[in-house]
Write an enzyme that holds these catalytic residues in place. Sequence first.
Site, PDB file in Angstrom:
ATOM      1  N   ASP A 130      14.521 -66.932  32.744  1.00  0.00           N
ATOM      2  CA  ASP A 130      14.311 -68.380  32.770  1.00  0.00           C
ATOM      3  C   ASP A 130      14.275 -68.853  34.222  1.00  0.00           C
ATOM      4  OD1 ASP A 130      14.348 -68.641  30.011  1.00  0.00           O
ATOM      5  OD2 ASP A 130      16.383 -69.446  29.906  1.00  0.00           O
ATOM      6  N   ARG A 181       5.737 -67.329  31.550  1.00  0.00           N
ATOM      7  CA  ARG A 181       5.900 -68.490  30.652  1.00  0.00           C
ATOM      8  C   ARG A 181       5.651 -69.733  31.511  1.00  0.00           C
ATOM      9  NH1 ARG A 181      11.783 -69.513  29.193  1.00  0.00           N
ATOM     10  NH2 ARG A 181      11.514 -68.000  27.534  1.00  0.00           N
TER      11      ARG A 181
END
Length: 319
Positions: A130, A181
């Site tokens: 992340d 992402r």
Amino acid sequence: MLREGLIYLSQSSTAKKIVTQAPFARSMSQRFVPGETVEALIEAAQKANAAGLKVTANYLGESVHSEEAAHTAASVYQRILDMIAARGLDGNVSLKFTQLGQDIGEEFLLDNLLPILETAKKKDLFIRFDMESSEHTQSTLDDFEKLWTEGWRNIGVVLQSYLFRTAADAERMIELGTRVRLCKGAYVEPPEVAYQKAEEVDENFLRVMRALLSRGNYPAIATHDERMIRATLEHAKTDGVGAERFEFQMLHGVRRDVQQELVDQGYNVRVYIPFGEYWYPYLMRRLAERPANVLFMAGSIVKESPLGFLWPNRKKNVQ
Ligand code: FDA
């Protein structure tokens, strides 16, 4: 203003103490966080898989400064990987570097990550790193490239379209062949590093989405914004990018209608399922993303208060 306020509260220990002790907040968080245990996560993942959704599991936590806590987080990730493999789930994991000791030191972080990477490799599972606030962007990408150079290929990064640097970072990731992402970004960032207007963030999202879709390696388009989703579908069609070459990602409990619609149309959709006892900052960021969620929470407070009888039949936000 509201968004900045909630993100500020997400970092306040006093607000945390008050909110986490309130039963309404725990019940509100259940919409976004299925539970505090690995078992609750696995149950939610099984349900998502049964509905045709892939999953990515996240053990909530960030800004860890104790070695013991960082080691504990690493062992929880090992357990999640073991369970994903043992149950044959269609899933992977998403983790935050500051939860695994990035603020303690780079060497500590990389040592702590190693067993997770090895387990994932053995079980043929993927690990997503992340992206956190902009003070961590460079070090996260540097650590990622270090691991990539060492030969790890079951890893990928996250880029945030609110950052000026993201288009260039995306080009670098395309060059490496890394899975990216793409999201808009969840933190409050200063004008020196980030677009401040929603239209600019969206414009950059579209620019980077097109580059990743046409030239990237299986990008994940992480958004609930129907305009971004429609534009992705249109670009895929125009540029001849098949549905198997990318995936959409959304958060557990957000726009389940859109998730299912995309699955029904044959697209890959992955839901991000967070779990664990450290749900407070995650909940505050989700509230910051949508003012209606704050109203929903305020409604819960009223209902739980002695004046709750004034609002007993309020329609639930079912999204
Ligand atoms: P936007 O915020 O413009 O919302 C568009 C619409 O989506 C809203 O009008 C509403 O209908 C719906 N919506 C959005 N958020 C909602 C919510 N919380 N509750 C209810 N409805 C909501 N960020 C980051 O900085 N680093 C990261 O690593 C990640 N990782 C990540 C993974 C995945 C799978 C997702 C989906 C998102 C992230 N994010 C993230 C968060 C991301 O940056 C962003 O904050 C949120 O996705 C909200 O942005 P949207 O693109 O959905 O659009």
